[in-house]
Every structure is written in C-alpha cells, then in structure tokens.
Design an enzyme around this catalytic site. Structure first.
Site, PDB file in Angstrom:
ATOM      1  N   GLU A  53       0.826  -1.207   0.000  1.00 59.05           N
ATOM      2  CA  GLU A  53       0.000   0.000   0.000  1.00 59.05           C
ATOM      3  C   GLU A  53       0.863   1.262   0.000  1.00 59.05           C
ATOM      4  OE1 GLU A  53      -2.220  -2.881   2.851  1.00 59.05           O
ATOM      5  OE2 GLU A  53      -0.166  -2.566   2.152  1.00 59.05           O
ATOM      6  N   CYS A  84      -0.547   1.079   7.341  1.00 57.90           N
ATOM      7  CA  CYS A  84      -1.074   1.405   6.018  1.00 57.90           C
ATOM      8  C   CYS A  84      -2.403   2.141   6.112  1.00 57.90           C
ATOM      9  CB  CYS A  84      -1.186   0.143   5.178  1.00 57.90           C
ATOM     10  SG  CYS A  84       0.443  -0.547   4.779  1.00 57.90           S
TER      11      CYS A  84
END
Length: 153
Positions: A53, A84
C-alpha cells in the site's frame, strides 16, 4: 470494475511471491486509471515500511504530483494493517477495496476499524472480500512453502 483492478493488485502480489516477499499487491486508481502500483518489498529493499500500500500510494502521489489522493481508490490483496491504514487516512484515499481479511493485524474492520473510526478527521468507503479466495490462496501457498522449508533445515 472492482474485479479488474483487484486482478491488477493480484498481479503485483504474484511478483512479490516470485521475489520471495510476502505476496501482497496494491494499485491506486483515479478516474478509472491505475496511477500507482506496489507490492511488498520489505525484505528485498531492507525497508520496514515498504508495504504494498505504501509503495502504491507513493507512486500515485508522484504520478499526480500531489500527496492528496482525493477521489482515488486503493485496491489491495490483503486487508491493510494499522500503518497502512494511517497512510490511507493521511493521503485522503476515498475508497479501499481489499481481498483477504487479516484477523491478526487488519485495520479495515477485522481487528481494528481505523478507516471508519468517527474520531478520525477522514474516513473512507471500505469493501472487503473481492477475489478473497485467490488472494488468500497465494498467501497460504507462500507461508506453507516457508514452513516446509523451515522444517527441512
């Protein structure tokens, strides 16, 4: 369209698998176009923050020359972790679509629900379980191979 973009994230996860990284992949989409791709690269780059991510978000921000990813969707093969989820919130991603749930570390509804916490200044739409069987299978294959390898030493 969710399946199409998740297949692209799954392609990134397969590249991570081939590089002996935990097979997680991600893509960032704006107006129907992929503007960022990423996969786990923590081991190969010796960077603890190199989650799929984070890599996809970084590439997307460079592509649009802006740290704000307003109106963007992030497709990721595994439910985002707390780190994330924080990056997703900070960059104002509008939507997160993930494949496999992560009951041990997931921050998009499984263990935590950071992305929809009303105390946060930004929330995003979350859809889970897209191609979950395929995403889970790749992770299971990777970790089974690791366990078999560890036993044979």
């Amino acid at each position: 369209m969710d399946i199409f973009f998740m297949l692209n994230a799954l392609d990134e996860a397969k590249k991570a698998f081939d590089d002996d990284e935990t097979p997680v992949g991600a893509v960032v989409v704006k107006d129907g176009v992929i503007i960022g791709r990423g996969r786990n690269e923590r081991s190969s780059k010796h960077l603890p923050l190199a989650h799929a991510e984070i890599n996809a978000i970084s590439e997307a921000a460079k592509a649009i020359d802006n740290w704000r990813l307003d109106g963007c969707a992030l497709y990721v093969t595994l439910e985002p972790c707390i780190m994330c989820a924080g990056a997703i919130m900070e960059t104002r991603v509008a939507r997160v679509v993930y494949g496999a749930r992560d009951p041990k570390a997931g921050a998009a509804g499984s263990l935590y629900d950071v992305l929809n916490d009303r105390r946060m200044p930004h929330r995003c739409n979350v859809t889970g379980g897209v191609l979950d069987v395929e995403c889970s299978a790749l992770l299971k294959k990777f970790f089974l191979a690791k366990r078999v390898s560890a036993r044979s030493r």
